[in-house]
Structures are given as C-alpha cells and as structure tokens.
Write a protein that holds these residues in place. Structure first.
Motif, PDB file in Angstrom:
ATOM      1  N   TRP A  31       0.732  -1.073   0.087  1.00 61.78           N
ATOM      2  CA  TRP A  31      -0.304  -0.076   0.135  1.00 61.78           C
ATOM      3  C   TRP A  31       0.731   0.588  -0.024  1.00 61.78           C
ATOM      4  N   CYS A  32       2.319   0.819  -0.032  1.00 60.13           N
ATOM      5  CA  CYS A  32       2.987   2.110   0.193  1.00 60.13           C
ATOM      6  C   CYS A  32       3.567   2.627  -1.306  1.00 60.13           C
ATOM      7  N   SER A  34       0.881   1.831  -3.943  1.00 61.00           N
ATOM      8  CA  SER A  34      -0.519   2.042  -4.881  1.00 61.00           C
ATOM      9  C   SER A  34      -1.347   2.962  -4.106  1.00 61.00           C
ATOM     10  N   SER A  35      -1.778   3.630  -4.648  1.00 59.86           N
ATOM     11  CA  SER A  35      -2.930   4.626  -4.731  1.00 59.86           C
ATOM     12  C   SER A  35      -4.713   3.827  -4.670  1.00 59.86           C
ATOM     13  N   TRP A  37      -6.145  -0.059  -5.368  1.00 55.51           N
ATOM     14  CA  TRP A  37      -5.845  -1.739  -5.245  1.00 55.51           C
ATOM     15  C   TRP A  37      -7.219  -2.112  -4.699  1.00 55.51           C
ATOM     16  N   PRO A  44      -2.119  -4.907  -7.062  1.00 53.92           N
ATOM     17  CA  PRO A  44      -2.637  -3.285  -7.342  1.00 53.92           C
ATOM     18  C   PRO A  44      -2.349  -2.827  -8.087  1.00 53.92           C
ATOM     19  N   TRP A  47      -0.207   1.791  -9.629  1.00 51.56           N
ATOM     20  CA  TRP A  47       1.214   2.636  -8.467  1.00 51.56           C
ATOM     21  C   TRP A  47       1.066   4.098  -8.302  1.00 51.56           C
ATOM     22  N   SER A  48       1.753   4.085  -7.209  1.00 51.60           N
ATOM     23  CA  SER A  48       2.146   5.719  -7.069  1.00 51.60           C
ATOM     24  C   SER A  48       2.768   6.311  -6.063  1.00 51.60           C
ATOM     25  N   ASP A 232      -7.999   6.084   3.991  1.00 50.51           N
ATOM     26  CA  ASP A 232      -6.803   6.523   3.616  1.00 50.51           C
ATOM     27  C   ASP A 232      -5.221   5.315   3.643  1.00 50.51           C
ATOM     28  N   ASN A 233      -5.631   4.413   2.727  1.00 46.83           N
ATOM     29  CA  ASN A 233      -4.712   3.689   2.940  1.00 46.83           C
ATOM     30  C   ASN A 233      -3.157   3.543   2.470  1.00 46.83           C
ATOM     31  N   HIS A 234      -2.796   4.864   1.485  1.00 42.96           N
ATOM     32  CA  HIS A 234      -2.034   4.973   0.560  1.00 42.96           C
ATOM     33  C   HIS A 234      -1.692   5.810   2.114  1.00 42.96           C
TER      34      HIS A 234
END
Lengths: 270, 309
Positions: A31-32, A34-35, A37, A44, A47-48, A232-234
C-alpha cells in the motif's frame, strides 16, 4: 504429541513466529506504493508515490506534524536528563528509607493508562494556559519519559563506583568538572540507551498529545491515526513507515551497541 | 602571622567541607530525588486527585464546591458504561490469556539452540518496536472484508462474494482488536519469559529427567512453577495496559457497544457538563481496576518495564 515429533512442533512454532512478524507487514508495504488496489485483485492496479510526495510538502498536515514530533521528542528527552540523572544516582547508589515507594511511584505512570491521567490534569493545564501549546505537551510527556531514563540509568549507577569522583575531588577538581569529566563519560552509554527509549516513548505518545494538545498541536501519531480512521490506506501506510522508522533504527543501533556483554534485550529486566 | 592566618583559613575550609558532607548525607538523597518526585507528584498523583475530585464535583482549584455522588449514581445506571466494562474486560482478558499461552510456547522454543535463532529473536524484537497503531493498520489491511485475506480466500474460490468473508474487524467479538494485541504482546511477554528461563538454567529439568519425569511433567512441575511469578507480573502489566488503552478499540472496534476508554473519551468531549463528570467517574473506575490489578503486581519483587509503549 498427536503422533508428531517435538521437532515438528518446534519448526511449526518458528514458522508461526516468522509468519506473524512478516505477513501483517506485506499489505502495508504494498500500500506504500499504491493508491488504487481494489477487491478482489491480488496485485494493485495503480502504483503511486503520492503519499511520499505528500509528506514532504510544507503545507500538508504531515510535514508540520513530523517537525512537531521531532521537536517535542527531542526537547523532552533533553529535559529528562537533568531530572532523571540525579534520581537515578540516588536509586542506583544508595539505600534509603522509602526507596520502594519511590520506585513504585516511578513505575506507576508506565502502567496507568494515559486517558485518565490526561483528562484529570487537563483542567489545570487549561487554567495555566498550557493546554493547546507545544510547551504543555512537552510537560505532560515528561511523566512518561523520565521513568525510562531513571530506570535505565539506575541500572547503570548500580554498577558504578563513585570512588573515582572522590579522587578527582581530592585532586582539586570542582564538582562541575568532576561531573563532566568523570561521571558523564562513565554513564554515557546508559544515557544513549535511556535517551533512545525516552525519545521513542515521546515519539509514539498519542492520547496525551491529543488531549493536552487539543488538536492544535499535531504530532505524527495524531496524523497517522486520523488517516487510518479516514481509510486512506496509501497515505496511512506511508506515514506508518515514517512513524516506525526511529524505533527500527534504534533496534538496529542498540543491537549493535549492546552486543558484547549483555546482548540484545539486556535492558528488559531492569 | 600570615602563615597563621592561612592555617586558620585552612581549618575553616575543612570544617566547611565536613558540614557540607553531613548536609549531603542528610539532604543529598531527597535533593537528588526532588525534581523527579515533583513531576510525579504534580502530574501523576495530581491527575489522580483531579479525576476523583471532578467526579465528585469538588475541586476548589477550579471553583467546584458541590460535593456529591450524582455522577456515580448516573454512571451505575448507564448501560453504555456496563457494556463498555464488559467489552474492555473481554478484550483485555482474552488477549492476555492467548498472549501468555503463546508466549510460553515461543519462549520454550526460542530457548533451544538451532539454526537462525538470532534471526528469530531479532524478528521478535522487531514486532516489539512497532507501535500498536501501526499493527492496527496492518491488521485492517489484512483482515477486513476487502483485505488481503479476503482476496486470497476469493482467489482460492472459498468465497464468491465480498460479504461472505467473516467480519473480523468492527465485529461483535472484537476479534481484530484481540489480534492486534496478541501480535504485540506475544513478543513482549515472550522476551520476558525467555529471560526468566535463561536465568533459571536447566539443572532442575535435568534432575527431573533423571528421576524419570515425562516432558509434560517437566513442564507442569518444574518449568511452570519457575516462570510463574515473572509471567504473572507480565500478565498483569499487559492486562492493565490493554484494559485502559483507547486507540485500538477506537480504530477497530464497534461504536456500540464500545470499549470503556472509548466511552470515557466520548463523554469527555461531550459539550454537556453532566457527561463530563460521568467521564471522570468512568475514568475513576478504570483507575480503580488498574489499582486493584497492580496491587497484586506490587507484591512481586521482580519488576519489568514495557520498553515499547
């Protein structure tokens, strides 16, 4: 047991330990970066590095919170030394009446939950204008941080011989000189470890900062908490990595610093 | 003449030194402890007195003079309070019991020498240094109905729909919360128990083996009594911590019924002043429970501190 060898069970436990340390971290690390998924994808689709950019922006919520966290934890650790060192010396070197009570009083703030302490004293902080200020947050953090410094250094002082100080005094050194040239070098390794514990204890403090800071003083855990709450997981994942960083660095550092005589975890049994 | 003077001065200085030393012995220790005690008394003991004072409506410092038990009466009739106490007790007791059992198993395994033991011990310490809040995020990302576990179950064909995966967070039984605490507390308790095991050595076990004790008998009658006192004190520290902690139940728990500290926090933020004194009363209850529990703890001489909270 159950027809399987002890060796099997032992390996099962080891696999369990490794899995419980590693597995929970995997989705967080993904998740670090990926925005997007979405269920049911295992990988995901977007990717971000938006979150990583976000934490470096001076006008984001994260950046000032990070600065506040560093400032508060740093300052509180520095204030903890002049308060903690004399007390640690008294506890480590001398026997006196009421010593056990003093020890219990030092340990008590580490066991009592933060919430009752914070809401009890909050009214006094409001009355004296300390609520919602950086300084007020630092003061309340002291109650959690100083015990760590005292406990680590009391252990150091317990194995410390004050005779060298006496010799230095006889040779004409002033008390201040004795402190800086004799005592300080002797307790320095303990100060490093105690200071790291103190820093990390302040760094991860949530409830005290929330209540005494009143939402005006925002630190990293407050921001992490609110992003997790918002889902907001990312950004939560990115901030969490930042939030863990000092503790991990300390672990690597103390593992190296302490190996030798005591080995890892030597400070658990103070 | 000049020499006599300097002798007199010398004697004076010596006397001064002697007086100083006497003073140091009399006053030194209290003086060294003063700054720390001032902070503990002002902030820690002070906060306890203030919580109790406000719960009774009596705190002259802030102009409260009514002395009454109204907040206590109303809290005892409050369903949220009783549910909160039940939820918190369930979370604390279940997660501490599970953690203790797993920690004993882990410590017994880690005590044996085998390849990669250093790495495993390091992983243990790694989990120890990760804050609860971050573990809560990890558990969320892993166990929600859209989490990684649900995705794997879907990919394996175990579920056909997002809602079929069991609800593990925000659930009735606080499974997610307990999972966070177990992940955090097993390493904490495991390291303490490991230290105790290494401290007591193996002679007693070897004697028992020579006398024909089975593996289970060695555990039940030799190891367990040896590790019991330290394990009990770790149990109490963990129980007290989990019972009073607010963040994890707030993030992963239901809002109704909510854990006791969550209810206490909500009342504290309430604009209604009656809710505020109920918040104080509720926190007096939390303090009381912790005090009773640590009463046992105080009787145990070997003290351990949490290095991670």
């Amino acid at each position: 047991m159950f027809g399987l060898s002890i060796r099997f069970w032992r390996n099962a436990v080891i696999v369990g330990i490794v899995a419980s340390a590693v597995l929970p971290m995997i989705p967080m690390i993904v998740w670090c970066f990926s925005s997007g998924w979405y269920f049911p994808n295992l990988i995901p689709e977007e990717w971000s590095i938006r979150g990583w950019v976000y934490i470096t922006e001076p006008y984001s919520r994260a950046f000032p919170a990070l600065l506040n966290s560093l400032l508060i934890a740093g300052a509180v650790t520095l204030i903890a030394f002049p308060i903690g060192i004399p007390a640690a010396r008294a506890l480590g070197l001398y026997k006196f009446r009421g010593k056990r009570i003093v020890e219990y009083l030092i340990l008590a703030p580490l066991i009592v939950p933060e919430l009752p302490m914070a809401i009890g004293i909050h009214i006094l902080f409001i009355k004296y204008g300390l609520a919602n200020t950086l300084f007020g947050v630092m003061i309340i953090h002291l109650i959690l941080v100083v015990p760590y410094v005292v406990l680590v250094l009391a252990g150091v002082f317990a194995n410390y011989g004050p005779e060298t100080e006496q010799s230095a005094r006889t040779l004409g050194a002033s008390p201040l000189r004795v402190f800086f040239y004799v005592t300080l070098p002797a307790i320095f390794p303990g100060m490093v470890v105690g200071g790291l514990f103190a820093f990390i204890r302040s760094w991860r403090t949530y409830v005290f900062t929330l209540i005494i800071g009143g939402g005006v003083v925002e630190t990293l855990p407050l921001v992490v908490f609110s992003f997790i709450g918002e889902g907001d997981n990312h950004v939560s994942a990115v901030l969490s990595v930042l939030f863990i960083a000092p503790a991990i660095l300390m672990l690597l550092f103390t593992a190296r610093y302490l190996t030798g005589e005591k080995g890892r975890g030597g400070f658990m049994g103070i | 003449m000049a020499q006599q003077d300097s002798l007199a001065v010398g004697a004076g200085v010596k006397r001064l030194f002697r007086i100083r030393r006497m003073l140091m012995e009399r006053l030194g220790i209290p003086l060294m402890l003063f700054p720390l005690m001032a902070i503990i008394l002002a902030l820690f003991v002070g906060s306890g007195v203030f919580v109790i004072g406000q719960s009774l409506g009596y705190l002259p410092v802030i102009g409260l003079y009514d002395f009454n038990l109204d907040a206590y009466k109303s809290i005892l009739q409050n369903e949220e309070f009783w549910w909160g106490a039940l939820v918190s007790f369930h979370i604390a007791f279940t997660s501490t019991i599970i953690s203790t059992a797993l920690a004993i198993i882990c410590a017994l395994t880690l005590r044996e020498t085998f390849f990669g033991r250093e790495v495993i011990s390091f992983l243990f310490q790694l989990s120890l240094s990760i804050p609860h809040m971050v573990v809560a995020l990890a558990v969320l990302l892993l166990t929600t109905q859209a989490g990684l576990m649900a995705r794997i179950a879907y990919a394996l064909g175990l579920t056909d729909d997002i809602s079929q995966f069991p609800q593990l967070v925000f659930d009735r039984y606080s499974i997610g919360i307990i999972l966070v605490y177990v992940l955090k507390e097993v390493p904490f308790m495991g390291i303490i128990i490991l230290a105790i095991l290494q401290g007591v050595g193996r002679e007693h076990e070897e004697t028992a083996t020579t006398l024909g004790a089975s593996r289970w008998q060695r555990f039940r009658h030799v190891i367990l009594p040896l590790i019991a006192p330290g394990t009990l004190s770790a149990f109490i520290i963990v129980f007290a911590y989990v019972f009073g902690a607010f963040e994890i139940p707030y993030l992963l728990g239901r809002t109704d019924p909510a854990a006791l500290p969550v209810v206490g926090f909500r009342y504290y933020l309430d604009v209604d002043l009656n809710a505020r004194s109920e918040a104080m009363t509720l926190n007096v209850f939390i303090l009381f429970i912790i005090l009773v529990i640590t009463g046992f703890y105080m009787r145990i001489t070997r003290l351990y501190i949490r290095k991670d909270v």
